[in-house]
Scaffold this active site. Structure first.
Site, short mmCIF file in Angstrom:
data_model
loop_
_atom_site.label_atom_id
_atom_site.label_comp_id
_atom_site.label_asym_id
_atom_site.label_seq_id
_atom_site.Cartn_x
_atom_site.Cartn_y
_atom_site.Cartn_z
N HIS A 1 -10.57 48.11 23.99
CA HIS A 1 -12.16 46.68 23.44
C HIS A 1 -12.07 46.27 24.59
CE1 HIS A 1 -14.80 45.18 21.85
NE2 HIS A 1 -14.96 43.82 21.63
N ASP B 1 -31.18 44.63 53.25
CA ASP B 1 -30.08 45.23 52.65
C ASP B 1 -28.72 44.45 52.63
OD1 ASP B 1 -27.80 47.17 51.25
OD2 ASP B 1 -28.96 49.03 52.60
N TRP C 1 -5.64 42.81 26.16
CA TRP C 1 -6.11 42.91 27.68
C TRP C 1 -5.52 41.32 28.22
CZ3 TRP C 1 -8.99 38.73 30.00
CH2 TRP C 1 -9.64 38.04 29.79
N SER D 1 -12.04 46.58 43.48
CA SER D 1 -13.15 46.98 44.04
C SER D 1 -14.03 45.46 44.19
CB SER D 1 -14.34 47.25 42.65
OG SER D 1 -15.71 47.02 42.45
N SER D 2 -13.62 44.51 42.52
CA SER D 2 -14.66 43.40 42.42
C SER D 2 -14.24 42.52 43.67
CB SER D 2 -14.01 41.92 41.52
OG SER D 2 -14.00 43.31 40.76
N HIS E 1 -9.31 32.05 33.28
CA HIS E 1 -10.27 30.73 32.58
C HIS E 1 -11.15 30.96 33.68
CE1 HIS E 1 -12.99 28.09 30.56
NE2 HIS E 1 -13.51 27.78 31.42
N GLU F 1 -12.34 33.78 35.36
CA GLU F 1 -13.34 34.99 34.62
C GLU F 1 -14.10 34.59 33.93
OE1 GLU F 1 -12.93 38.43 35.66
OE2 GLU F 1 -13.86 39.16 34.47
N TYR G 1 -16.16 32.48 33.18
CA TYR G 1 -17.29 32.48 33.90
C TYR G 1 -17.53 33.03 34.85
CZ TYR G 1 -16.34 27.42 32.29
OH TYR G 1 -16.10 26.84 31.24
N SER H 1 -32.66 32.08 33.58
CA SER H 1 -32.71 31.32 34.60
C SER H 1 -34.24 31.98 35.59
CB SER H 1 -31.57 30.19 35.08
OG SER H 1 -31.14 29.67 34.79
N HIS I 1 -5.46 25.22 28.71
CA HIS I 1 -6.15 25.41 27.37
C HIS I 1 -6.21 26.75 26.49
CE1 HIS I 1 -10.73 25.95 28.84
NE2 HIS I 1 -9.29 27.64 28.41
N HIS I 2 -5.42 27.60 27.09
CA HIS I 2 -4.88 28.99 26.69
C HIS I 2 -3.59 29.06 26.07
CE1 HIS I 2 -8.32 31.41 27.26
NE2 HIS I 2 -9.23 30.23 28.26
N THR J 1 -22.25 22.04 31.55
CA THR J 1 -22.59 23.80 30.57
C THR J 1 -23.37 23.18 29.66
OG1 THR J 1 -19.78 23.56 30.69
CG2 THR J 1 -21.76 25.23 29.51
N LYS K 1 -27.03 22.46 31.37
CA LYS K 1 -27.39 23.36 31.72
C LYS K 1 -28.34 24.44 30.62
CE LYS K 1 -25.87 26.56 35.08
NZ LYS K 1 -26.40 26.10 36.21
N ARG L 1 -5.56 36.45 14.30
CA ARG L 1 -6.24 38.23 15.65
C ARG L 1 -5.03 39.17 15.52
NH1 ARG L 1 -7.33 35.11 21.25
NH2 ARG L 1 -8.20 37.55 21.83
C1 HEM Z 1 -18.22 24.66 26.71
C2 HEM Z 1 -17.27 26.01 27.24
C3 HEM Z 1 -15.87 26.18 26.19
C4 HEM Z 1 -15.59 25.87 26.14
C5 HEM Z 1 -14.68 24.50 25.74
C6 HEM Z 1 -13.72 26.56 25.87
C7 HEM Z 1 -12.74 26.31 25.29
C8 HEM Z 1 -11.75 27.89 24.68
C9 HEM Z 1 -10.28 27.45 24.32
C10 HEM Z 1 -9.86 25.97 24.64
C11 HEM Z 1 -10.27 28.70 23.96
C12 HEM Z 1 -8.52 28.64 23.91
C13 HEM Z 1 -8.55 29.07 22.44
C14 HEM Z 1 -7.11 29.29 22.18
O1 HEM Z 1 -6.76 30.95 22.45
O2 HEM Z 1 -6.35 28.66 20.76
C15 HEM Z 1 -10.79 29.56 24.60
C16 HEM Z 1 -11.01 30.76 23.96
C17 HEM Z 1 -11.34 31.55 25.13
N1 HEM Z 1 -12.83 31.02 25.83
FE1 HEM Z 1 -13.77 29.78 26.13
N2 HEM Z 1 -14.57 28.05 26.12
C18 HEM Z 1 -15.63 27.78 26.65
C19 HEM Z 1 -16.59 28.65 27.11
C20 HEM Z 1 -16.85 30.04 26.99
C21 HEM Z 1 -17.11 30.93 28.17
C22 HEM Z 1 -18.48 31.06 28.65
C23 HEM Z 1 -16.37 32.12 27.50
C24 HEM Z 1 -17.22 33.65 28.41
C25 HEM Z 1 -17.99 34.22 28.76
C26 HEM Z 1 -15.45 32.14 27.30
C27 HEM Z 1 -14.42 33.13 26.50
C28 HEM Z 1 -13.17 32.87 26.12
C29 HEM Z 1 -12.37 33.82 25.55
C30 HEM Z 1 -12.61 35.32 26.70
C31 HEM Z 1 -11.22 33.76 25.05
C32 HEM Z 1 -10.44 34.00 24.94
C33 HEM Z 1 -9.14 34.73 25.60
C34 HEM Z 1 -8.16 35.46 24.35
O3 HEM Z 1 -6.68 34.61 24.29
O4 HEM Z 1 -7.73 36.59 24.56
N3 HEM Z 1 -14.90 30.01 27.40
N4 HEM Z 1 -12.58 28.84 25.01
CU LIG Z 2 -10.74 29.39 29.24
#
Ligand code: HEM
Ligand SMILES: [Cu+2]
Lengths: 638, 229, 110
Positions: A80, A109, A144, A174-175, A258, A260, A262, A273, A307-308, A333, A336, A455
């Protein structure tokens, strides 16, 4: 009501006057057709990923359900995530990159049309490669994020992870190929006068994304290569017994991971926009700041990855730095979000379907942004990490943000792509059911997460206070199924039944609205010379754009571009009639893509000790690829 | 970005007469973007090598002796003299590469009266392309020799962290050199069949950029892997 | 081929690229630096010095820079290429340094 169409447009909408046989699609190098291929393929994978989500949620509906086994569950949540990130959202964005960037910058093009076709074929074949195993219950099952050492042979001895490692490697190519192409296109294919600070915001955000791809994909390529070496050739990158560090993978993965996220959100930001100014009848508020904040987000995005990993014990200094950086990135962010609101402020708002999706993005992304800032604080994050709270966070930003932006984009640009409108009332049903379903699914996860639900667990015991929230989430998912079905029906049906859309159904401001819908193969019969950010409003509603820069300065030095002032093109010709050279269709990009995938497939056989077979296939595929490449590079483009 | 650079672009006649915003050729922009991406690729490899530096549990080690439980002695495995030689070879190939590019640029100019062998040689793109590709090939032979020697001395990709990271990092670089040699050989082939002239400057230039970048990466690897202890 | 060795060509490239003599000088400098590096490697006193590693890194950075500026003619080329290269290079360098700190291969001592 709209089935009676003006004859000419209907003929084009149904493709009568163009070469539309299957072979013409296989050999196409037209960015619009490739965009269309991306769109259909990615929507298909979006449905696949959605189906997996339905199975996941059904299993979690009640405590101790036995709907799927633990092993199947692992495969489902892994696929997923992988499907949605790499096979749905990224390529949906790519569909818009392909379709829109050349139109928005006034080009005929992309810079490298054949490379563009190559990117698509690699994506398609890579997508099939990584998706097929689930039909045999052999799908990747390590998440993932594929954390090693869990994904090394020792703990994942089956072939499952092999598909993941090789599949992602293929998709990365590809990317990357697409990113080099779009960087060059945006730098070098702009119409005269289209200075960087006059580019439409979607093109700008896409530009930033290409750099993120170019810099973020190499680290994961290397991390995957190490894993591949460990799995197939016995190296020790992730072998703890040999002294390897269990955090190596995590760091390399999140250095990619990370940026990614964005990569996943910025194109959606770009799309809304475009939508918000059009339906507010006002120029985008703070264009420059929007550009700079986009660049800031991209740049800072490389400094927050850990931060992850707050829970792995990096120490106080590292935690503090990454926490600070993460809080910092919330600023551009937030900027915006305020700019979008200011764009709508005192505008003449029209609540069309794309506009609703765009506004919903602002609301839902903000919720996800706030929970993001919550886990940017390590002490708070220690409570939240690996719980459903994080699942709620990233679904608000991804489903609430990216997907909503993409739906805004699809409903906004559908008339441009097909010449026909989507049905408005079906669109409204889709929007509202999706909106309610999404919140019903993901809002409760904040609570179950804070109450301690982890999770990635395949089931749970009753009586922990999670039951109600899970039940709500599952029913929300079923609602999303209904919403998506309505969307699909609308999407397919409107191609032949939708109301005819002219050049500019919405009163847009940018170049793509100055040409027929769908655009002719050459896009612009005459390349327009751009003198402002909103060329079409200059033409049709000059009072709206009186306040912005209209200098000719850098537009006038170009003599060989044969540019004419911005104008509307209503007639439709063939490139031949107009004497515009177009690239030849060719099957070579597909041949090269196919041989490359064969080359990767060969490695799968290493697992069973079939060394000779593996090497034969790999070397054969590699040789075919090189041969194909030679024949491609020595054939003239047009 | 200004459009004033059109005149400085590569508009040497008959190639393609497409208008571009910057006046630069698309392919050159793409190769620089590619090189930017390669920086990150090698950064990941180099970072991993350095992270695992000194963390191998068993030998052989790069700079220090290792005695295993059976009392078997493994000398420091890196062979600095041989690698210094191969480093020099790669550096020289970079010199030949710039001379090849220069030859393509100036070969159409009339020779001044009494031109010596060097002035003549400077106009032979075939000579310099051949030298570049061969020195690339020689570098690869050095690497093949080094790898075989290491395996004989008991270091494989499986032996320890050093073996895994060392072979992968230098192997990735070697793969890049191999691709470069193929590329240069193709250019040499074109030069022999139809002759490369000033209008082909660009295709030689982008191959050269790639080649120098691969050299630059080796400069970093040589210091970080071989010299630093 | 043009068969028209126009003066225009000549002046254009004279500005676009350094001359053959420069290329040879650059090669000489690169060789000298390499010789110095390898020489230092064989002097135990130097190797033992805390300045050994930093000096070697500076020398190799110098070689890196020289090749990029002269052989890749970034010094003489469009500024766009400088941006395309320096941006990624900075991010790549910063990532390496950050990772080395995170894995305690580099430490700040107070
Ligand atoms: C305001 C901006 C953002 C902040 C401050 C932020 C912060 C964080 C933090 C600290 C985590 C880690 C949480 C943890 O695992 O304990 C996290 C996880 C995640 N964030 Fe964000 N995030 C932001 C925006 C976004 C955006 C824009 C996306 C995607 C479009 C996103 C996608 C994710 C994903 C996919 C995870 C989890 C990844 C995983 O553990 O599998 N975040 N975020
Ligand atoms: Cu992140």
């Amino acid at each position: 009501m709209a089935s009676i169409a003006a004859p000419t447009t209907a003929a084009y909408a149904s493709g009568e006057n163009e070469n539309t046989g299957i072979w013409s699609w296989i050999t196409t190098v037209d960015h619009k057709r490739i965009g269309t291929l991306y769109l259909w393929t990615a929507l298909f994978f979006f449905l696949v990923g959605g189906f997996e989500a339905v199975l996941i949620r059904t299993q979690l509906m009640r405590p101790n359900m036995g709907f799927v086994s633990a092993e199947t569950y692992n495969q489902l949540f892994t696929m997923h995530g992988t499907t949605m990130v790499f096979l749905a959202i990224m390529p949906l964005s790519a569909a818009f990159f392909n379709y829109l960037i050349p139109l928005q910058i006034g080009a005929r093009d992309v810079a490298f049309p054949r490379l563009n076709a190559f990117s698509y074929w690699v994506y398609l074949l890579g997508g099939i490669f990584i998706t097929l195993p689930i039909l045999f219950k052999l799908a990747p099952n390590g998440g993932w994020f594929g954390y090693a050492p869990l994904t090394t042979n020792r703990f994942s001895p089956g072939p499952n992870i092999d598909f993941w490692v090789l599949g992602l490697q293929i998709l990365g190519i590809s990317s990357l190929a697409a990113a080099f192409n779009f960087i060059t296109t945006i730098i070098n294919m702009r119409a005269p006068g289209m200075s960087l600070m006059r580019m439409p915001m979607f093109t700008w955000m896409s530009f930033v994304v290409q750099f993120l791809v170019v810099l973020a994909f190499p680290p994961i390529t290397i991390a995957l290569f190490f894993l591949l070496m460990d799995r197939f050739f016995g190296t020790t990158f992730y072998a703890i017994a040999a002294g390897a560090d269990p955090l190596l993978w995590q760091h390399l993965f999140w250095v990619f991971g990370h940026p990614e996220v964005y990569i996943l959100i910025l194109p959606a930001f770009g799309l809304v926009s475009e939508v918000l100014p059009t339906f507010s009848k006002k120029p985008l508020f703070g264009y420059n700041v929007m550009v700079y904040s986009g660049i800031m987000i991209g740049f800072l995005g490389f400094g927050v990855w850990a931060h992850h990993m707050f829970a792995v014990g990096m120490g106080a200094v590292a935690d503090s730095i990454f926490s600070l950086m993460t809080m910092l990135i919330g600023i551009p962010t937030g900027v915006k979000i305020f700019n979008w609101i200011a764009t709508m402020w005192s505008g003449e708002i029209r609540f069309t379907v794309p506009m609703k999706f765009a506004i919903a993005l602002i609301a839902l992304f903000t919720i996800g942004g706030i929970s993001g800032v919550m886990h940017s604080s390590p002490p708070a994050d220690l409570q939240q990490t690996d719980t459903y709270f994080v699942v709620a966070h990233f679904h608000y930003v991804l489903f609430g943000g990216s997907i909503r932006g993409i739906f805004a984009g699809i409903s906004f640009y559908y008339p441009k792509m097909t010449g026909r409108h989507l049905d408005e009332s079906l669109g409204n049903w889709h929007f509202w059911l999706n909106f309610i379903g999404m919140n019903l699914t993901f809002f409760p996860m904040h609570f179950s997460g804070l109450l301690g639900m982890s999770r990635r667990i395949y089931t749970y015991d009753a009586g922990q206070g999670w039951d109600l929230f899970n039940m709500m989430a599952t029913w929300g998912t079923y609602l999303l199924v209904v919403a998506t079905a309505i969307f699909v029906w609308n999407f397919v049906r409107s191609r032949t039944r939708g109301a005819i859309a002219g050049n500019d159904p919405w009163g847009g401001a940018t170049l793509e609205w100055s040409i027929p819908s769908p655009p002719p193969e050459y896009n612009f019969a005459q390349i327009p010379e751009v003198t402002s950010r909103y060329p079409l409003w200059d033409l049709k509603a000059p009072e709206k754009t009186a306040g912005i820069d209209h200098s000719h300065a850098d537009a006038m030095t170009i003599t060989d571009a044969h540019a004419v002032p911005v104008h509307e093109e209503t007639e439709r010709h063939t490139a031949k009639e107009l004497g515009i050279p177009m690239p030849y269709p060719t099957v070579k990009p597909l041949v090269v893509a196919f041989s490359m995938v064969v080359m990767f497939c060969g490695l799968l056989f290493l697992r069973n000790g079939m060394f000779a077979v593996a090497m034969t296939i790999t070397i054969g595929g590699g040789a075919a690829m090189v041969a194909g490449l030679y024949s491609w590079l020595t054939a003239p483009l047009e | 970005m200004s459009a004033h650079t059109t005149a400085a672009g590569h508009d040497d006649g008959h190639v393609h007469h497409h208008y571009t915003t910057t006046g630069l050729d698309n392919r050159k922009i793409a190769i620089w973007a590619f090189i930017g991406s390669e920086c990150m690729l090698f950064a990941s490899l180099i970072a991993t090598y350095l992270i695992y530096k000194g963390r191998s549990i068993v030998g052989p080690f790069p700079h220090t002796e290792y005695v295993n439980e059976a009392g078997q002695i493994f000398k420091p495995i890196l062979d600095i003299p041989v690698t210094s030689a191969s480093t020099f070879v790669l550096l020289m190939s970079s010199l030949f590469m710039v001379l090849a590019l220069q030859a393509v640029q100036i070969k159409h100019l009339p020779l001044p009266d009494g031109a010596g062998w060097w002035t003549r040689a400077q106009r032979s793109s075939q000579l310099w392309l051949f030298m570049t590709a061969s020195f690339g090939a020689i570098f690869l032979m050095f690497q093949a020799y080094e790898f075989t020697a290491f395996v004989h001395e008991g270091l494989t990709v499986k032996t320890n962290l050093f073996g895994s990271t060392f072979f992968t990092l230098t192997g990735f670089h070697g793969a890049h050199v191999t691709a470069g040699v193929l590329w240069l050989t193709s250019l040499l082939w074109i030069d022999r069949t139809r002759g490369l002239g000033p209008q082909d400057e660009l295709i030689v230039d982008i191959a050269a950029l790639y080649w120098h970048f691969v050299d630059v990466i080796w400069i970093v690897i040589f210091t970080l892997v071989y010299l630093i202890q | 081929m043009t068969g028209d060795p126009s003066v225009a060509h000549d002046t254009k490239h004279a500005h676009a690229h350094p001359s053959g003599a420069t290329y040879l000088k650059v090669a000489a400098i690169l060789t000298i630096i390499t010789v110095v590096e390898v020489w230092a490697y064989y002097i135990p006193a130097l190797v033992a010095s805390p300045l050994f590693n930093p000096s070697l890194i500076i020398l190799s950075a110098a070689k890196f820079l020289i090749v990029v500026l002269f052989y890749m003619h970034l010094k003489y080329d469009h500024k766009l290429f400088k941006v395309l290269f320096t941006g990624p290079l900075i991010i790549a360098g910063a990532t390496i340094v950050a990772l080395l700190f995170l894995f305690h291969q580099l430490k700040i001592s107070f």
